[in-house]
Design a protein around this motif. Structure first.
Motif: not given
Length: 128
Positions: A99-102, A106-108, A113-114
């Motif tokens: 979950k932490t890796a996912a 996702g955050l990166s 994208a931002r």
């Protein structure tokens, strides 16, 4: 001397010659048997130390095999413990780590994208 006595003497002489001719091979056969007996006795006396050495070697090999059995049993126990530890690790930390890796992935992606979106807006403002 009559003819019968002469014939008896000739027969007795022939018998002596026959006995002497037969005695020679018998004497040689006796010597051969003595030599064979001596060879068997020497072989028998040399076999005892050989068998004692083989017995000692087998005893040593059996001792080493017992050691190897102990090492194998210990290795099997270690393998079982490592397997149990891996199962515990997977059960307790595997789910949260995934979950932490996912989440970090996702955050990166979101940050990239931002940044890309911000760069495009800045390029549009500069182009106007």
């Amino acid at each position: 001397m009559s003819a019968g006595q002469i014939a008896a003497l000739i027969a007795a002489g022939a018998f002596v010659v026959l006995v002497v001719l037969l005695a020679i091979p018998l004497i040689k056969l006796g010597k051969t048997l003595d030599a064979a007996t001596e060879a068997i006795e020497r072989t028998n006396s040399n076999t005892d130390p050989l068998l004692i050495g083989a017995n000692e070697t087998i005893t040593h090999v059996n001792t080493q095999l017992e050691r190897v059995d102990g090492i194998t049993a210990n290795a099997q126990a270690v393998t079982g413990n490592v397997s149990a530890l891996a199962s515990v690790f997977t059960a307790t930390l595997g789910g949260p780590l995934v979950k932490t890796a996912a989440l970090s992935y996702g955050l990166s992606k979101a940050i990239k994208a931002r940044k890309k979106k911000s760069a495009l807006k800045a390029a549009r403002k500069a182009g106007k």
